[in-house]
Design a protein around this motif. Sequence first.
Motif, PDB file in Angstrom:
ATOM      1  N   UNK A  96       0.830  -1.208   0.000  1.00  0.00           N
ATOM      2  CA  UNK A  96       0.000   0.000   0.000  1.00  0.00           C
ATOM      3  C   UNK A  96       0.864   1.257   0.000  1.00  0.00           C
ATOM      4  N   UNK A  97       1.999   1.201   0.674  1.00  0.00           N
ATOM      5  CA  UNK A  97       2.913   2.344   0.697  1.00  0.00           C
ATOM      6  C   UNK A  97       3.428   2.644  -0.708  1.00  0.00           C
ATOM      7  N   UNK A  98       3.823   1.608  -1.435  1.00  0.00           N
ATOM      8  CA  UNK A  98       4.324   1.794  -2.801  1.00  0.00           C
ATOM      9  C   UNK A  98       3.233   2.333  -3.721  1.00  0.00           C
ATOM     10  N   UNK A  99       2.014   1.857  -3.530  1.00  0.00           N
ATOM     11  CA  UNK A  99       0.895   2.329  -4.355  1.00  0.00           C
ATOM     12  C   UNK A  99       0.648   3.815  -4.132  1.00  0.00           C
ATOM     13  N   UNK A 149       1.318   7.113  -6.649  1.00  0.00           N
ATOM     14  CA  UNK A 149       0.288   8.103  -6.980  1.00  0.00           C
ATOM     15  C   UNK A 149       0.745   9.505  -6.622  1.00  0.00           C
ATOM     16  N   UNK A 150       1.380   9.630  -5.450  1.00  0.00           N
ATOM     17  CA  UNK A 150       1.867  10.938  -5.021  1.00  0.00           C
ATOM     18  C   UNK A 150       2.933  11.465  -5.970  1.00  0.00           C
ATOM     19  N   UNK A 151       3.856  10.599  -6.401  1.00  0.00           N
ATOM     20  CA  UNK A 151       4.915  11.009  -7.320  1.00  0.00           C
ATOM     21  C   UNK A 151       4.353  11.439  -8.666  1.00  0.00           C
ATOM     22  N   UNK A 152       3.328  10.732  -9.142  1.00  0.00           N
ATOM     23  CA  UNK A 152       2.686  11.124 -10.406  1.00  0.00           C
ATOM     24  C   UNK A 152       2.093  12.523 -10.295  1.00  0.00           C
ATOM     25  N   UNK A 153       1.397  12.766  -9.171  1.00  0.00           N
ATOM     26  CA  UNK A 153       0.806  14.094  -8.966  1.00  0.00           C
ATOM     27  C   UNK A 153       1.877  15.169  -8.822  1.00  0.00           C
ATOM     28  N   UNK A 154       2.993  14.831  -8.165  1.00  0.00           N
ATOM     29  CA  UNK A 154       4.086  15.792  -8.003  1.00  0.00           C
ATOM     30  C   UNK A 154       4.731  16.119  -9.351  1.00  0.00           C
ATOM     31  N   UNK A 155       4.874  15.101 -10.197  1.00  0.00           N
ATOM     32  CA  UNK A 155       5.446  15.332 -11.524  1.00  0.00           C
ATOM     33  C   UNK A 155       4.533  16.222 -12.358  1.00  0.00           C
ATOM     34  N   UNK A 201       3.615  24.068 -10.237  1.00  0.00           N
ATOM     35  CA  UNK A 201       2.899  24.071  -8.954  1.00  0.00           C
ATOM     36  C   UNK A 201       3.545  23.086  -7.984  1.00  0.00           C
ATOM     37  N   UNK A 202       4.848  22.979  -8.065  1.00  0.00           N
ATOM     38  CA  UNK A 202       5.577  22.044  -7.208  1.00  0.00           C
ATOM     39  C   UNK A 202       5.599  22.572  -5.772  1.00  0.00           C
ATOM     40  N   UNK A 203       5.304  21.729  -4.760  1.00  0.00           N
ATOM     41  CA  UNK A 203       5.231  22.197  -3.364  1.00  0.00           C
ATOM     42  C   UNK A 203       6.601  22.554  -2.797  1.00  0.00           C
ATOM     43  N   UNK A 204       6.594  23.355  -1.726  1.00  0.00           N
ATOM     44  CA  UNK A 204       7.843  23.699  -1.047  1.00  0.00           C
ATOM     45  C   UNK A 204       8.354  22.469  -0.295  1.00  0.00           C
ATOM     46  N   UNK A 205       9.623  22.451   0.153  1.00  0.00           N
ATOM     47  CA  UNK A 205      10.218  21.265   0.789  1.00  0.00           C
ATOM     48  C   UNK A 205       9.421  20.705   1.962  1.00  0.00           C
ATOM     49  N   UNK A 206       8.879  21.578   2.816  1.00  0.00           N
ATOM     50  CA  UNK A 206       8.126  21.101   3.983  1.00  0.00           C
ATOM     51  C   UNK A 206       6.863  20.367   3.546  1.00  0.00           C
ATOM     52  N   UNK A 230       4.903  13.100   1.161  1.00  0.00           N
ATOM     53  CA  UNK A 230       5.541  11.788   1.059  1.00  0.00           C
ATOM     54  C   UNK A 230       5.344  10.956   2.319  1.00  0.00           C
ATOM     55  N   UNK A 231       5.371  11.596   3.485  1.00  0.00           N
ATOM     56  CA  UNK A 231       5.147  10.871   4.736  1.00  0.00           C
ATOM     57  C   UNK A 231       3.709  10.364   4.838  1.00  0.00           C
TER      58      UNK A 231
END
Length: 213
Positions: free
Chosen positions: A19-22, A26-32, A39-44, A50-51
């Motif tokens: 489930x973590x990998x899934x 999804x999160x990485x796709x949205x970030x890309x 519209x890339x988020x700030x580091x925090x 990701x957490x």
Amino acid sequence: MDGFLKLNKHKLRFAFVATSLIFLSLALILLIIGYFNEQFPDPVLLITILLVAGIGFPIFIIAIAYLEWLSKRRVRKRAFSKSPYDKLPKIGFTKTFINEKTKWFFTEETKEGFVNNFKIKCDITRENSKTIQFKALVEHRQIDKDEFKRLEHLFNKYDVIFDFEGLTKLLDINNPAIASVQQLESELMKFTELLKNENFEPIKARHNTVYSK
């Protein structure tokens, strides 16, 4: 919780990792997508996303799955404690486990036995908590459309339905006509005799289906 861990402790790591990998994917796709749309988020915020995706969501999903598992166990326990179903061991039914050999579903405890040479799996669902399902596993058999309709109509008269791997007899746990374990055994014998009369045979090999059209 002890019962759940006893049956599924070895599956929890896989469930978490899968489930973590899934969710991380999804999160990485949205970030890309966000990156290419400026519209890339700030580091925090990035670390937070990701957490949550890699740890928070998997824990939440596993917790929901556990509550569902616990709810099903309570339903089974309540049904199998009602007479005469609490006496199933007297007619040869023993505990068995479903989803035992797959990592994608948590293992659950139910009952099975043999009646008239048919292997019968006994279970109940949370959605239909007043009906116990006795599934007879049968050999694969070719059935054309007309024959299927005839059998379906016949079986409906006896509260029997086509099911994956076999045919299932539905019994209301509050049915006053089944007040003793002897009456229950007789009902299951009638069920299996009906199957034999319609040329269904007890399963000899695993992973067969009951019919094809």
